[in-house]
Enzyme design. Sequence first.
Site, mmCIF file in Angstrom:
data_model
loop_
_atom_site.group_PDB
_atom_site.id
_atom_site.type_symbol
_atom_site.label_atom_id
_atom_site.label_comp_id
_atom_site.label_asym_id
_atom_site.label_seq_id
_atom_site.Cartn_x
_atom_site.Cartn_y
_atom_site.Cartn_z
ATOM 1 N N ASP A 25 0.856 -1.182 0.000
ATOM 2 C CA ASP A 25 0.000 0.000 0.000
ATOM 3 C C ASP A 25 0.897 1.239 0.000
ATOM 4 O O ASP A 25 1.923 1.296 0.705
ATOM 5 C CB ASP A 25 -0.915 0.010 1.228
ATOM 6 C CG ASP A 25 -1.944 1.108 1.157
ATOM 7 O OD1 ASP A 25 -2.922 0.954 0.398
ATOM 8 O OD2 ASP A 25 -1.751 2.137 1.834
ATOM 9 N N GLU A 40 -4.830 2.169 -4.377
ATOM 10 C CA GLU A 40 -3.372 2.278 -4.347
ATOM 11 C C GLU A 40 -2.715 1.015 -3.799
ATOM 12 O O GLU A 40 -1.521 1.020 -3.473
ATOM 13 C CB GLU A 40 -2.953 3.487 -3.499
ATOM 14 C CG GLU A 40 -3.105 3.321 -1.993
ATOM 15 C CD GLU A 40 -4.521 3.629 -1.515
ATOM 16 O OE1 GLU A 40 -4.690 3.823 -0.316
ATOM 17 O OE2 GLU A 40 -5.453 3.679 -2.358
ATOM 18 N N ASN A 80 -3.082 12.550 -3.533
ATOM 19 C CA ASN A 80 -4.200 12.820 -4.435
ATOM 20 C C ASN A 80 -4.834 14.161 -4.156
ATOM 21 O O ASN A 80 -5.149 14.929 -5.069
ATOM 22 C CB ASN A 80 -5.253 11.723 -4.318
ATOM 23 C CG ASN A 80 -5.136 10.679 -5.427
ATOM 24 O OD1 ASN A 80 -4.519 10.929 -6.454
ATOM 25 N ND2 ASN A 80 -5.721 9.524 -5.209
#
Length: 610
Positions: free
Chosen positions: A469, A513, A477
């Site tokens: 991750d 992700e 983002n």
Amino acid sequence: MHIAFLVLLALCSSGAFAIEIPDNHPVVLDRDSGRLDISRYLTYYEDASSDLSINRVIRQWHRLGSTGMPDQAYNFGFTDSTYWFHTRVANRSSPNNRWVLEGLYPIIDEMELFVVRPDGTINRQIAGDSVPFHLRPRDHHNINFYLDLATGEQVDLFFRVKTTGAVQMRMLLWHSDEFSAADHQERFLLGLYYGLLVCMLIFNFLIFVSIRDTNYLWYVSYILSYCLLQLSLNGLAFEHLWPESPWWNNRAVAFLIATGMFCVLGFSRSFLALRDNAPRLEKIFVGLMAFFLVMGAAALLWPAYGTVIRINTFMAAVAVGFVILAGGLCLYRRFRPARYFMLAWTALLSGMLLYTFKTFAVVPANFVTEFGIQIGSAFEVILLSIALADRLRHMTLETQRIQQEMTEKLESRVAERTAELEAANRQLEALSSTDGLTGVFNRRFFDVRLSEEAARCRRNGPLALVMIDVDHFKALNDNLGHQAGDACLRKLADVLTTVVRRGTDLVARYGGEEFAIILPYTDMAGAEALANKVRAAVERDLNFRWEGQLVPVTVSLGAATAPGGTSVEPGDLIAAADAALYASKQAGRNRVTVRPPGHLRAGGTEPATR
């Protein structure tokens, strides 16, 4: 005085027939006479106005009739004139008194026979293809007349011929019994001939129905029209097919010539592939086919039938010439089927040319020219049968050769084909299982592959799963935008595929992700080593820049392993790896946590974090 006048009148009336009719070469019948060709015993007169009566002809024959005997049967070709013919028949010693006169050209429109006896009695008979069939003395396809002639008698025979076609005067004189015997033999031969044509028609039609090749359809159409034409030319159609239709019988020959040539041209054009082999000739063929279509209609509708049949016959000869030219040209250009075409059709076309030339009085009328089309077509059928057999033999040999080559190549190509198919299947599977953003495998493929590896783990070696991750990805983002996030994930996927190099390993995007790595045949130590290698490579080599600014990116990893020979559920392995990943994030991120073997559920022993 009154009585004397009546006597004188009676003497003058009988004397009208007592005029001497000259004939230096009478037909003489003796004891051995059974069949005589009387064609060369005929004298003739051309009545251009067609207005002479039999009485006038008898009185004036001494100055009207031709002199000398012909070398062969008269053949005046196409003419609008009426022709008169004369001969004398004397039965000197034959005991037979029943005779038959047969005309060997059955498509004369009208032929009248006048039998003039020494006492002045005249007997008239009429026949022809425009006269109802039932008026013929005998049911026979050729024009025929009865003649009663006892021993010691003689008669004068006058024939009046009027026709829109050709005037051909080949006449035979038969004893009645001899005629019947010859008729049986002729019908037997004609039965064989037409039986052959019908068999060819049915056979080729069945082939067409089976393979749908237009060449066979053209050929069947030609055989049908040609067979009907020959039946009409021989008089058999008038005898058996339409005996009560003299109008149609009179016009059938011109119509069938037109339809037959239309089919011949269509078959030749298709069989020789003129569109490719001779384009200019192909246009001429199309024009001729259109012409014969028009002439076929004209044969039924145009009043001047004589003009139509002359044009049709002449143009048929022209069309035959073009067919031979097309076949020869294709043969010269090494078109293989043209050899069969020329061998099979030269015989028929030669017979047609002979018959056409005979019709125009270019060659004499005899057995060969009269039956030239039948003789040629019989050879054509035989040659076509040989050609078809030869073609079949070559096709069989070619098929056997191809089968042998294929058999030899098959074994050597099986392994190659199998490998190619497997590679293609893998490629298709990869294309349908690839994540569109990062280029690694997607979640669907990951689930399938993990299930397969979990089942294999029960039988073989250990299995490891690493979950990855991106640290603080939500903040990346939010601050830089989703495009920056997508670019970051693509860079991460590149690093993962660079580090994970074994063919058995699999890198997949698990969701968002988060990525996953399946490591078959890998124990806890191997999984931990690879996870640390991935973490270090991301921290060191990712080098993610956005709008010229370096953005640090790290990842947290969780690994879980299942020892070989144990039963493990894919969901349990994912849950264990995910719990280890969560532990890495709780411990400060940018680190690896390994779930030890035997503790796959989240509620088990605490994972080891490094």
